[in-house]
Design an enzyme around this catalytic site. Structure first.
Site, PDB file in Angstrom:
ATOM      1  N   HIS A 241       0.806  -1.225   0.000  1.00 19.87           N
ATOM      2  CA  HIS A 241       0.000   0.000   0.000  1.00 19.87           C
ATOM      3  C   HIS A 241       0.841   1.277   0.000  1.00 19.87           C
ATOM      4  O   HIS A 241       0.392   2.307   0.495  1.00 19.87           O
ATOM      5  CB  HIS A 241      -0.941   0.029   1.205  1.00 19.87           C
ATOM      6  CG  HIS A 241      -2.167  -0.809   1.035  1.00 19.87           C
ATOM      7  ND1 HIS A 241      -3.160  -0.544   0.118  1.00 19.87           N
ATOM      8  CD2 HIS A 241      -2.559  -1.944   1.685  1.00 19.87           C
ATOM      9  CE1 HIS A 241      -4.104  -1.454   0.211  1.00 19.87           C
ATOM     10  NE2 HIS A 241      -3.770  -2.329   1.144  1.00 19.87           N
ATOM     11  N   HIS A 342      -6.021  -3.768 -10.858  1.00 22.25           N
ATOM     12  CA  HIS A 342      -6.704  -3.351  -9.633  1.00 22.25           C
ATOM     13  C   HIS A 342      -8.211  -3.381  -9.862  1.00 22.25           C
ATOM     14  O   HIS A 342      -8.673  -3.084 -10.961  1.00 22.25           O
ATOM     15  CB  HIS A 342      -6.250  -1.936  -9.280  1.00 22.25           C
ATOM     16  CG  HIS A 342      -6.879  -1.371  -8.060  1.00 22.25           C
ATOM     17  ND1 HIS A 342      -6.747  -1.946  -6.813  1.00 22.25           N
ATOM     18  CD2 HIS A 342      -7.648  -0.273  -7.875  1.00 22.25           C
ATOM     19  CE1 HIS A 342      -7.389  -1.219  -5.923  1.00 22.25           C
ATOM     20  NE2 HIS A 342      -7.958  -0.204  -6.540  1.00 22.25           N
TER      21      HIS A 342
END
Length: 430
Positions: A241, A342
Site C-alpha cells: 500500500h 486493480h
C-alpha cells in the site's frame, strides 16, 4: 432454386448493398475537406451509419467515494437506437469529455479517443483520464451490440478459458463473529477456488499509528502464516500500500522471500516508483507489481520496458479505457510483463474480463464482489468458484436497470474543438 438463378442472385447482391448504403450516407456539406468526405464512404460489415446524440450521467445507489474506484455510470446514445454503457469518472470530468462525442460516428473509437485526450490544452490528468475511459467503455459496448458480438471477439478472441482471480473479501469474520486467524483466511481463499490469497502489510485500523520499521517484523510473521494457510502449492500475495520508505520496503521484501509470495504490490510510494522500483528489482527476488494509481501508459512505460516490474496493476477505466488498455497489453506482451489489474466498479471489471481474456501473458484479477448480485445490474460479470468467465452477450455483456440509478447530468452539444487536423484528416495539437 436452380444453379442459374442462384448465380444470378449472387451477382445482384453488390448492387443491392450499394443502394442500401447510399440511402444511409448523408451528403457532405459544402466545403467539406476531401479526407472527411472519404471517411463518409458507405459502410459495410453490418455496422449502421449514424452519430452520437447524447451522453447521460448517472449515480449508482451506493457511489464509491474513492476516485480510482469510481462506479459513476454513463450512457452514450446514438440516432440508430443503440446505447452503450460505461463506468467511471465524475460528473464534471465526464461532462467535459462527453462534448467530444456529440455528433461523432461512434465506431471511430480511436479518433474520438485521440481528440478527447488532446482537446483541452493540458494533457489529461488521472482524474480526467478515468472519465475518458468510462466513455471509451461505452463506445466499445455500442460496437459490440451493433455487431452482435462480445467485446472479446472484437479484440481477437479469448486465449483462456477464464480469468484467475484473487479475493479481497476473505477477511470476513468466522462463525463466532470474531476475526479468523490469517492462516484460516488463506486456506478459505484456496477452498473457494481463488488462485491466490491476498493480504495487506501489517494492517492497522484506519487512522491508526503505523510504524513501518516495526511493521517489517509483523509482515514477515504474517507471510509465514499465509504460506502455512495456502499450503506448499498455493499462492498468496501482499499489498504494501505504498506505506514503506525504500529501506523498510527492501527489508520486508527480503524478509518474506523464503515464503514465496506471488507478488509484492505497491512496495514504494507511487511518486518514487520510477526511481525506486529499478533499484528494488535488483535487490530482492520477490516478484513486484505496481500501478493501481497509474493512468495511461506514459506513467509507467519505462518500468515495463526495463522489466523493473513483473506485473502491472493498470486497470479499467483508469488507463483511459479499452482503447488504451489494449496498447498497454501489447507493450506488456513485448516485454514479458503480466497484468494483475486493480479492481474498480463492476462494469469496468466486466470489461476487464473481456479485454484481458485476449492477452496471452499472465493475468490474475483482483475481485471483491464475492459473486454477490448487484441490484442495478441484472446482467454483469459471470463469476464462479474464484474465477471470472467470459460470456457471449454482445458488447460488455452488461445490462442496467435504469429505475435504480439517478440521472445527474446530460450532454447534447459538442464541446470545444481546439484541435488541428493533418492533411489526411487525423488529429494533431492546435
Amino acid at each position: 432454386m436452380d444453379r442459374r438463378n442462384f448465380l444470378a442472385s449472387i451477382a445482384a447482391l453488390p448492387a443491392v448493398a450499394a443502394i442500401r448504403d447510399d440511402r444511409q450516407t448523408p451528403a457532405a456539406p459544402p466545403g467539406t475537406p476531401a479526407a472527411a468526405t472519404r471517411s463518409a464512404a458507405p459502410r459495410t460489415g453490418g455496422l449502421p451509419r449514424g452519430k452520437i446524440t447524447r451522453v447521460r450521467i448517472y449515480q449508482p445507489p451506493t457511489p464509491n467515494p474513492l476516485f480510482n474506484q469510481s462506479n459513476m455510470l454513463c450512457t452514450v446514445e446514438t440516432d440508430f437506437g443503440i446505447t452503450g454503457i460505461g463506468e467511471g469518472g465524475s460528473k464534471d470530468t465526464l461532462e467535459q469529455c462527453a462534448g467530444t462525442l456529440i455528433g461523432k460516428d461512434p465506431f471511430r473509437i480511436e479518433a474520438i479517443w485521440q481528440e478527447m485526450f488532446i482537446a483541452w490544452f493540458y494533457p489529461p490528468g488521472r482524474e480526467k483520464t478515468h472519465a475518458l475511459g468510462a466513455l471509451d467503455l461505452a463506445l466499445w459496448d455500442i460496437k459490440g451490440k451493433a455487431l452482435g458480438l462480445p467485446l472479446h471477439e472484437l479484440l481477437g478472441g479469448s486465449v483462456r478459458n477464464y480469468c484467475e482471480c484473487y479475493g479481497t473479501t476473505t477477511v470476513l469474520p468466522g462463525p463466532d463473529g470474531k476475526p479468523r486467524p490469517l492462516a484460516d483466511r488463506a486456506r478459505a481463499a484456496m477452498d473457494a477456488g481463488y488462485r491466490a490469497f491476498r493480504m495487506g502489510a501489517a494492517d492497522v485500523p484506519a487512522g491508526g499509528v503505523y510504524n513501518t520499521h516495526d511493521a517489517v517484523r509483523t509482515v514477515i510473521q504474517q507471510a509465514r502464516e499465509a504460506r502455512q494457510g495456502v499450503g506448499p502449492n498455493g499462492d498468496w500475495c501482499i499489498d504494501f500500500h505504498q506505506r514503506f520508505d525504500f529501506n523498510d520496503a527492501l527489508r520486508a521484501c527480503r524478509g518474506i522471500e523464503e515464503f514465496q509470495p506471488y507478488f509484492v504490490e505497491d512496495p514504494v510510494r507511487d511518486e518514487h516508483a520510477l526511481m525506486d522500483l529499478p533499484k528494488l528489482r535488483q535487490m530482492t527476488a520477490v516478484p513486484l507489481t505496481h500501478g493501481e494509481e497509474w493512468g495511461n501508459r506514459y506513467d509507467f512505460n519505462k518500468l515495463v520496458e526495463n522489466h523493473d516490474v513483473d506485473y502491472i496493476r493498470a486497470t479499467l477505466p483508469n488507463v483511459g479505457g479499452i482503447t488504451e488498455m489494449m496498447k498497454i497489453a501489447a507493450m506488456c506482451e513485448t516485454h514479458a510483463v503480466g497484468i494483475c489489474p486493480h479492481f474498480t466498479g463492476p462494469i469496468a471489471t466486466a470489461a476487464l474480463v473481456n479485454s484481458l481474456s485476449t492477452f496471452p501473458g499472465p493475468v490474475m484479477m483482483e475481485y471483491n464482489f464475492g459473486g454477490r448480485p448487484i441490484d442495478y445490474l441484472p446482467e454483469c460479470l459471470d463469476f464462479k468458484d474464484g474465477k471470472a468467465y467470459m460470456n457471449q452477450r454482445p458488447g460488455l455483456g452488461v445490462t442496467m436497470d435504469m429505475t435504480k440509478v439517478k440521472q445527474i447530468g446530460e450532454v447534447t452539444q459538442p464541446g470545444r474543438q481546439n484541435i488541428f487536423r493533418r492533411p489526411d484528416g487525423s488529429v494533431t495539437h492546435w
